[in-house]
Design a protein around this motif. Structure first.
Motif: not given
Lengths: 172, 221
Positions: B6, B9, B12-13, B16-17, B72, B76
């Motif tokens: 987690f 992840r 990464l988010i 990548r933002s 976010r 989603d």
């Protein structure tokens, strides 16, 4: 209304009659104004209007997240097979935001299968899908129930799911 | 295993933002930098003003960054999926908060004392400032996350967030600044520091457990 293993209920009715609300209540995402609901399965596979996929992660990273949520490691062989079935094999390393709406819907179904949920709550599962995708999802739901799973589906589709109990909801 | 998966992840988010994730830190540098340039003579005369400015800017930076914490995921649909996994939601939330603190709290803890040093703060005072930020920023993240979780279902959370969150930050701010001031004045700061630790312990143990039910409740709005 009760739902047992191997059974599918298809909720039908006009816009605004409460199909999505009922599904959200069943999932535990919303509280009912009155009445009670008892759930004997946990966790539940819920597919709402949103895709339930992190848009800036790849298809594979989203599948891995679903596996982690249920406390297991991603079975990559099974994931590849499922992606092949849903014609997403070549999109595996693509970010979700790069996929079309139909591909995102297919990916949501791959996550649902990776999650091994006993109960599926599907809100408009055929939206954004082409005829091939719709056929695939229909077969998938039927197979899920043959294997002892259950599903509640809110749908506007003209043709009902085979073997599903039809529940008509009205406004007022 | 689940925790690291987690956490990876969430990082990464955040990365990548891109720029979006680092705007709060840039905001912090700009505000503190502006004060440092314009009030340089005040800062060199009384370094207590400088540490207060850094602490107050930290709070505003936190408000700016926390607004998007669950937004976010709510947009989603992944937040709805996560809250349906009752045994995983606490880990999900904790890793999200740690990742958020990693990209905002840690840089501020490093940059705050660095800017302080460049503006004439003595090294031992800068170290104490860094230490109070190190134990203060996680508390700020936890308190902010609770309010953000309550507001995530509302469309206009941003404005409300600022109004609701700042009063909650006052104890952390007062004790954090007090420790630094008393250290600069060479006075005893033990009780204030213990309060900082108490706030940290209380928020990091109680709030992660409360966040799962709060997020589930916010799905109802």
């Amino acid at each position: 209304m009760s739902l047992v293993a191997g059974e599918t209920i298809e909720l039908r009715g006009p816009n605004g009659c409460g199909k999505s609300t009922l599904l959200r209540i069943m999932a535990g995402l919303q509280q009912p104004d009155s009445g009670d609901i008892a759930r004997y399965v946990d966790p539940i596979g819920y597919l709402g209007h949103k895709f339930g996929l992190a848009s800036i992660l790849t298809v594979q990273e989203n599948l891995r997240w679903t596996s982690t949520l249920i406390g297991s490691k991603l079975d990559t062989t099974r994931a590849r097979e499922l992606l092949e079935t849903f014609e997403l094999r070549t999109e595996m390393s693509k970010l979700i935001q790069e996929l079309s709406a139909g591909q995102k819907r297919r990916c949501s179904f791959v996550c649902l299968l990776i999650g091994n949920y006993k109960l599926w709550l599907l809100d408009e599962p055929f939206s954004s899908l082409d005829s091939r995708g719709e056929k695939l999802v229909r077969e998938l739901i039927e197979e899920h129930c043959r294997k002892g799973g259950s599903a509640v589906i809110a749908s506007h589709s003209a043709s009902p799911i085979a073997q599903a109990v039809q529940v008509e909801l009205g406004i007022g | 295993m689940r925790f690291w998966a987690f956490y990876r992840r969430e990082l990464l988010i955040e990365f990548r933002s891109g720029v979006e994730s680092f705007i709060p830190v840039v905001f912090f540098l700009l505000v503190v930098g502006t004060f440092a340039f314009t009030l340089h003579s005040v800062f060199t005369g009384d370094s207590r003003v400088l540490v207060s400015v850094i602490w107050i800017t930290t709070l505003f930076t936190s408000v700016l960054s926390l607004d998007k914490l669950f937004k976010r995921d709510h947009a989603d649909g992944t937040l709805a999926v996560a809250v349906l996994h009752r045994d995983a939601i606490t880990t999900t939330v904790v890793t999200k908060l740690i990742a958020h603190w990693s990209v905002t709290g840690i840089p501020i803890t490093i940059l705050g004392p660095t800017v302080g040093l460049l503006s004439g703060l003595q090294i031992d005072h800068a170290l104490m400032l860094g230490f109070t930020l190190l134990i203060g920023t996680p508390t700020i993240t936890m308190l902010g996350a609770l309010v953000t979780a309550l507001l995530v279902g509302l469309g206009r959370g941003g404005e409300l967030l600022t109004v609701l969150i700042l009063p909650l930050y006052i104890p952390t701010l007062l004790f954090g600044i007090s420790v630094c001031h008393l250290h600069i004045e060479s006075a005893s700061y033990t009780s204030e520091l213990l309060w900082c630790f108490a706030l940290l312990t209380g928020s990091t143990t109680a709030i992660p457990l409360a966040l799962g039910p709060v997020l589930k409740m916010s799905q109802d709005s």
